[in-house]
Design an enzyme around this catalytic site. Structure first.
Site: not given
Ligand code: BES
Ligand code: MN
Ligand code: ZN
Length: 503
Positions: A280, A354
């Site tokens: 990230k 997931r």
């Molecule tokens: N934990 C995150 C989702 C999230 C992001 C929650 C920001 C709260 C704030 C999840 O694991 C994630 O990173 N999801 C990705 C999915 C994508 C790679 C398809 C996302 O939401 O960017």
């Molecule tokens: Mn994630």
């Protein structure tokens, strides 16, 4: 904080109660609620309203001292808006204003004499819960990791609700329920607010174990070896880059009849989500300590219903680990085999929620559940879709699932912790196609919250299932950064409703 009932009758009138403060309602049209009238013995309350110092708008307040003929030291006037149409929001604003004022008052005990039957369609128990949850929210502190604690908070410590003696028993029950929910919310907030170097998977497991001891629940914690034996290849792939051992927590509260199928709650427990190799960006990455918000909320809900000794069979399941990059971490393009046997091409290691949930959803088949609800901070896309107001609710759309969805939506409304229904449809499922495995773990940028739910749906064919995406509701960013305790109110209302239907 101590909550109790002050039953009113001919002998014990509201004006005769000795107390640090009595909160009563006034309206925008300058009318007094009946409790306010009962304190207006020498016209002090109407004079205060006439002065223009309080508008009566929902949430406005005015603190009076030494009101003539009133035994209490102070009277807090609280605006409740339109007399003939007090909305849930008006009552909540008033409750919030009471909570705020009480939290810094120079008195330690107080009486709440708001008209708890004023909101159309909501019973007095609702109003009592609303008040208690607001008071407990205002009283919540998280300073266990500050070397210099803020001075012990002043303010009201004992609150009694003034109610007609005929409704004292109902009111008592409402207090018991609300306090249990507030205790659950506090646990959820604490777990969320703790940093990832304290709140590890092992810490969550220990929390579950001590909760099990306190409330006599069956708790089982599976370790890596046992997860390998179960062939949870998808969950385990997320743990590859981390030195923190993964845990798989199972807690059983069997308060219902032995033959009744359990309601199962599954919470995403990523104690830190760096994204893994699909790292990230740095900004606000600290907030990914909240990526165990689903786990925290199902643990908090379990605490609430265990304290209430709810007559329902409930099982909470928490797959928990860190998502970290390292030389041993899962790489984009890696293909893993889930416990269900379905293979997954991990195109993005940041779509890890997931991957842990799908194996937990397969595991819970063994409980032959009446329903399964998973709770997860799953997608940023859900925040884009719904903002921070509603959690995203996803189910299939046959009769059984529509019924479950409606139960959850109604529970959220009743608890002031709302969700909004989103679709699951075959057309979205196509986005998960992989050239090399049974499915990919991402579905492209469009409809990201829906494709994440569609992924989970493939692991839930054997029971009635709903998914709550709480990415937008589990915590607040910015100056008020912190866990909200959501969706504990929704989930406990849902389970209390189910227990009522079953008994
Ligand atoms: N934990 C995150 C989702 C999230 C992001 C929650 C920001 C709260 C704030 C999840 O694991 C994630 O990173 N999801 C990705 C999915 C994508 C790679 C398809 C996302 O939401 O960017
Ligand atoms: Mn994630
Ligand atoms: Zn995540």
């Amino acid at each position: 904080m101590d909550f109790s009932i002050k039953a009113l009758d001919a002998k014990s009138t509201i004006a005769s109660i000795k107390s640090g403060c009595i909160a009563v309602a006034v309206f925008e049209n300058k009318n007094l609620s009946s409790a306010a009238q009962a304190l207006n013995l020498k016209g002090d309350i109407s004079a205060a309203l006439k002065s223009g110092d309080i508008t009566g708008k929902a949430g406005s307040t005015l603190l009076l001292r030494g009101v003539n003929g009133v035994a209490a030291e102070r009277v807090l006037l609280v605006g409740l808006g339109k007399e003939d149409a007090v909305s849930e929001k008006d009552f909540s604003s008033a409750a919030q204003a009471v909570a705020r004022t009480f939290s810094s008052l120079g008195a330690s005990d107080a009486i709440v004499a708001l008209p708890i039957d004023a909101v159309a369609g909501r019973d007095p128990a609702w109003a009592i819960r609303c008040t208690i949850l607001n008071v407990r929210d205002a009283a919540y502190r998280f300073d266990s990791l500050k070397s210099k604690k803020e001075p012990a908070p002043v303010g009201v410590k004992k609150i009694a609700f003034a109610v007609a003696s005929t409704s004292a028993n109902l009111a008592k029950e409402a207090i018991t329920q609300a306090v249990a929910v507030a205790n659950g919310i506090d646990l959820t907030k604490d777990l969320g607010n703790l940093p990832a170097n304290v709140c590890t998977p092992t810490y969550l497991a220990n929390t579950a174990k001590s909760m099990g001891k306190e409330f006599k629940l069956q708790v089982e914690v599976l370790d890596r070896k046992q997860l390998q034996a179960l062939k949870m290849g998808s969950f385990l792939s997320v743990t590859n880059g981390s030195v923190e051992p993964p845990k798989f927590i199972v807690i059983k509260h069997l308060g219902g009849k032995a033959k009744d199928a359990p309601t199962v709650l599954v919470g995403k427990g990523i104690t830190f989500d760096s994204g893994g190799i699909s790292l990230k960006p740095g900004a606000a990455m600290d907030e990914m300590k909240y990526d165990m918000g689903g786990a925290a909320s199902v643990l908090g809900t379990m605490r609430a219903i265990a304290e209430l000794k709810l007559k329902l069979n409930v099982i909470v399941v928490v797959p928990t680990c860190e998502n970290m990059p390292s030389g041993s971490a899962t790489k984009p393009g890696d293909i893993v085999t889930s416990m269900s046997g379905q293979t997954i091409e991990v195109l993005n290691t940041d779509a890890e929620g997931r991957l842990v949930l799908c194996d937990a959803l397969t595991y819970v088949e063994r409980f032959k559940p009446a329903a399964v609800v998973d709770v997860a901070t799953l997608t940023g896309a859900c925040i884009t879709a719904l903002g921070h107001h509603n959690s995203g609710l996803f189910t299939r759309s046959d009769d059984a699932h529509d019924a479950l969805a409606n139960e959850l939506l109604a529970a959220g409304k009743a608890a002031g912790d709302t969700a909004w229904r989103m679709p699951i449809e075959d057309s979205y499922q196509e986005q998960l196609k992989s050239n090399f495995a049974d499915m990919a773990n991402i579905g492209g940028p469009a409809g990201g919250a829906v494709t994440a739910a569609c992924f989970l749906e493939r692991y839930t064919k054997k029971y009635t299932w709903a998914h709550l995406d709480i990415a937008g509701t589990a915590w607040k960013s910015g100056a008020a950064k912190g866990s909200t305790g959501r969706p504990v109110p929704l989930l406990t209302s849902f389970l209390i409703q189910r227990a009522q239907a079953a008994n």
